[in-house]
Write a protein that holds these residues in place. Structure first.
Motif, PDB file in Angstrom:
ATOM      1  N   ARG A   1       0.853  -1.181   0.000  1.00 59.36           N
ATOM      2  CA  ARG A   1       0.000   0.000   0.000  1.00 59.36           C
ATOM      3  C   ARG A   1       0.895   1.238   0.000  1.00 59.36           C
ATOM      4  O   ARG A   1       1.747   1.397   0.873  1.00 59.36           O
ATOM      5  CB  ARG A   1      -0.905   0.003   1.224  1.00 59.36           C
TER       6      ARG A   1
ATOM      7  N   ASP B   1       0.457   7.141   2.822  1.00 60.92           N
ATOM      8  CA  ASP B   1      -0.801   7.856   3.048  1.00 60.92           C
ATOM      9  C   ASP B   1      -0.761   9.251   2.445  1.00 60.92           C
ATOM     10  O   ASP B   1       0.301   9.777   2.097  1.00 60.92           O
ATOM     11  CB  ASP B   1      -1.083   7.952   4.550  1.00 60.92           C
ATOM     12  N   ALA B   2      -1.937   9.844   2.372  1.00 60.76           N
ATOM     13  CA  ALA B   2      -2.046  11.182   1.775  1.00 60.76           C
ATOM     14  C   ALA B   2      -1.265  12.222   2.562  1.00 60.76           C
ATOM     15  O   ALA B   2      -0.796  13.223   1.992  1.00 60.76           O
ATOM     16  CB  ALA B   2      -3.516  11.576   1.661  1.00 60.76           C
ATOM     17  N   ASP B   3      -1.113  12.017   3.874  1.00 56.12           N
ATOM     18  CA  ASP B   3      -0.397  13.026   4.665  1.00 56.12           C
ATOM     19  C   ASP B   3       1.111  12.983   4.432  1.00 56.12           C
ATOM     20  O   ASP B   3       1.846  13.822   4.962  1.00 56.12           O
ATOM     21  CB  ASP B   3      -0.708  12.851   6.159  1.00 56.12           C
TER      22      ASP B   3
ATOM     23  N   GLU C   1      -6.345  12.243  -1.952  1.00 53.91           N
ATOM     24  CA  GLU C   1      -7.330  12.163  -0.883  1.00 53.91           C
ATOM     25  C   GLU C   1      -7.730  10.706  -0.680  1.00 53.91           C
ATOM     26  O   GLU C   1      -7.777   9.926  -1.628  1.00 53.91           O
ATOM     27  CB  GLU C   1      -8.566  13.004  -1.213  1.00 53.91           C
ATOM     28  N   GLY C   2      -8.022  10.349   0.562  1.00 58.33           N
ATOM     29  CA  GLY C   2      -8.436   8.985   0.864  1.00 58.33           C
ATOM     30  C   GLY C   2      -7.252   8.020   0.855  1.00 58.33           C
ATOM     31  O   GLY C   2      -6.088   8.402   1.026  1.00 58.33           O
ATOM     32  N   ARG C   3      -7.567   6.758   0.632  1.00 61.80           N
ATOM     33  CA  ARG C   3      -6.537   5.713   0.677  1.00 61.80           C
ATOM     34  C   ARG C   3      -5.730   5.727  -0.604  1.00 61.80           C
ATOM     35  O   ARG C   3      -6.257   5.941  -1.704  1.00 61.80           O
ATOM     36  CB  ARG C   3      -7.180   4.346   0.880  1.00 61.80           C
ATOM     37  N   SER C   4      -4.459   5.448  -0.465  1.00 58.34           N
ATOM     38  CA  SER C   4      -3.571   5.373  -1.613  1.00 58.34           C
ATOM     39  C   SER C   4      -3.745   4.034  -2.315  1.00 58.34           C
ATOM     40  O   SER C   4      -4.193   3.050  -1.706  1.00 58.34           O
ATOM     41  CB  SER C   4      -2.114   5.543  -1.166  1.00 58.34           C
TER      42      SER C   4
END
Length: 375
Positions: free
Chosen positions: A63, A66-68, A135-138
């Protein structure tokens, strides 16, 4: 010609081959257990322990960050990282869905939807770009790779500290050492009395000892536990020490008595003529000469007590302060049944001490077992 003195029987080779087969049947799984205990879950699931020294093909589902974790690079927003997380390896192909996990070669750029693009390099570095903020899950990255052999001590650190195997190891030692020493001390005195002291009923006692050898210990578990509860030692260490001692005494007395009765009578009679008491004869003559038999029974009693689960379950509790290694392994089989690396490390810790004890005292084992068989 096979019966002529000095010639070898034609069955010698069959015996040697059978012995070699038995040794391999025992050694190979032990080596596999040891090797697997140093490997991680991914390596265990992709290749057998016999291929642990060679690179292995591995499929990874990773995965992306993350977006951050995104950053802006000119007009693009970028998420980057490494699919191996520093473990190392070589990417042979990658994809963006499970239907085509090897659709792209390393270095190629895959187009996702809405202008999002993904590139994965051969060393595992990936770069995910988009014209707008993520935005949301990668998205997931499907990677086919070749990973080098890896060995780690993390499995042992986890089982010894996080899973409580270190505490269970100490509990097992607390049970095993007294449960080995107590029956040896009692049986040595009893065996000397049955071998060299004349008193009424000695033959009946010897017959009773032989009879007790064939009595299943399971018959005595519940009555003995009720007796311990009445005495106030139920679920205590002293209770399991006495239980293991009682179950091991018949074999100990039988083995030691057979050895002591084969010692030279002249030595004992000479000592008695010199004024030695029975206790002095036992302490200064019999015990030193009986060391092989004592050592052989110590091996049996130690291994049986160390690997015991039934008696420990009956006479001890399941709280961490009393849980022995076999009990903890039973729980790990239920809660960590899919984590083979944890089970392998735990199992090898449990067999390490018996292996050390056996190889340290094996030279006395055969001498003790053959005691009294020949004159």
């Amino acid at each position: 010609m096979d019966n002529i003195a000095g010639t070898k029987s034609s069955l010698v080779w069959a015996v040697h081959l059978a012995t070699a087969a038995l040794v391999l049947l025992w050694v190979l799984p032990t080596i596999g257990l040891l090797v697997s205990s140093f490997r991680d879950r991914d390596q265990i699931t992709t290749s057998g322990w016999w291929r642990s020294l060679f690179p292995a093909e591995q499929n990874i589902v990773y995965r992306a960050g993350d977006a951050d974790t995104q950053r802006q690079d000119g007009p693009l927003w970028v998420i980057d990282g490494n699919v191996f997380d520093g473990a190392g390896g070589e990417v042979t192909a990658f994809g963006v869905n499970s239907r085509a996990p090897d659709a792209f070669a390393p270095g190629a750029e895959a187009d996702l939807k809405d202008g999002v693009k993904l590139a994965v390099q051969a060393n595992g570095d990936y770069r995910l770009t988009a014209p707008a903020q993520f935005e949301g899950r990668s998205p997931r990255i499907f990677v086919s790779s070749v990973t080098p052999p890896r060995f780690t001590l993390d499995n042992y650190r986890r089982v010894m500290f996080a899973e409580g195997l270190g505490r269970a190891f100490l509990n097992t030692m607390t049970v095993t050492i007294p449960a080995t020493i107590i029956p040896i001390l009692i049986a040595a005195f009893a065996a000397y009395a049955l071998a060299w002291m004349e008193f009424p009923g000695r033959a009946l006692l010897i017959a009773a000892v032989v009879g007790l050898l064939v009595v299943p210990l399971q018959m005595a578990l519940i009555p003995l536990l009720k007796l311990h509860n009445q005495l106030g030692i139920g679920k205590e260490y002293i209770g399991i020490w006495l239980a293991h001692s009682g179950f091991g005494l018949p074999l100990a007395i039988y083995l030691l008595r057979n050895y002591m009765v084969g010692l030279p009578r002249e030595i004992i009679e000479s000592a008695r003529v010199d004024g030695a008491t029975d206790f002095q004869i036992f302490l200064k003559i019999i015990l030193p000469l009986s060391f092989p038999a004592l050592a052989s029974f110590a091996i049996f009693q130690f291994l049986w007590t160390w690997n015991d689960l039934l008696v420990a379950t009956v006479f001890l509790g399941n709280n961490p302060d009393q849980l022995v290694m076999t009990g903890l392994l039973r729980e790990l089989m239920g809660s960590k049944g899919g984590e083979w690396e944890i089970l392998a490390a735990s199992a090898f810790v449990s067999i390490a001490v018996p292996l050390i004890v056996f190889f340290a005292m094996q030279k006395y084992l055969v001498r003790g077992l053959l005691a009294g068989s020949v004159k």
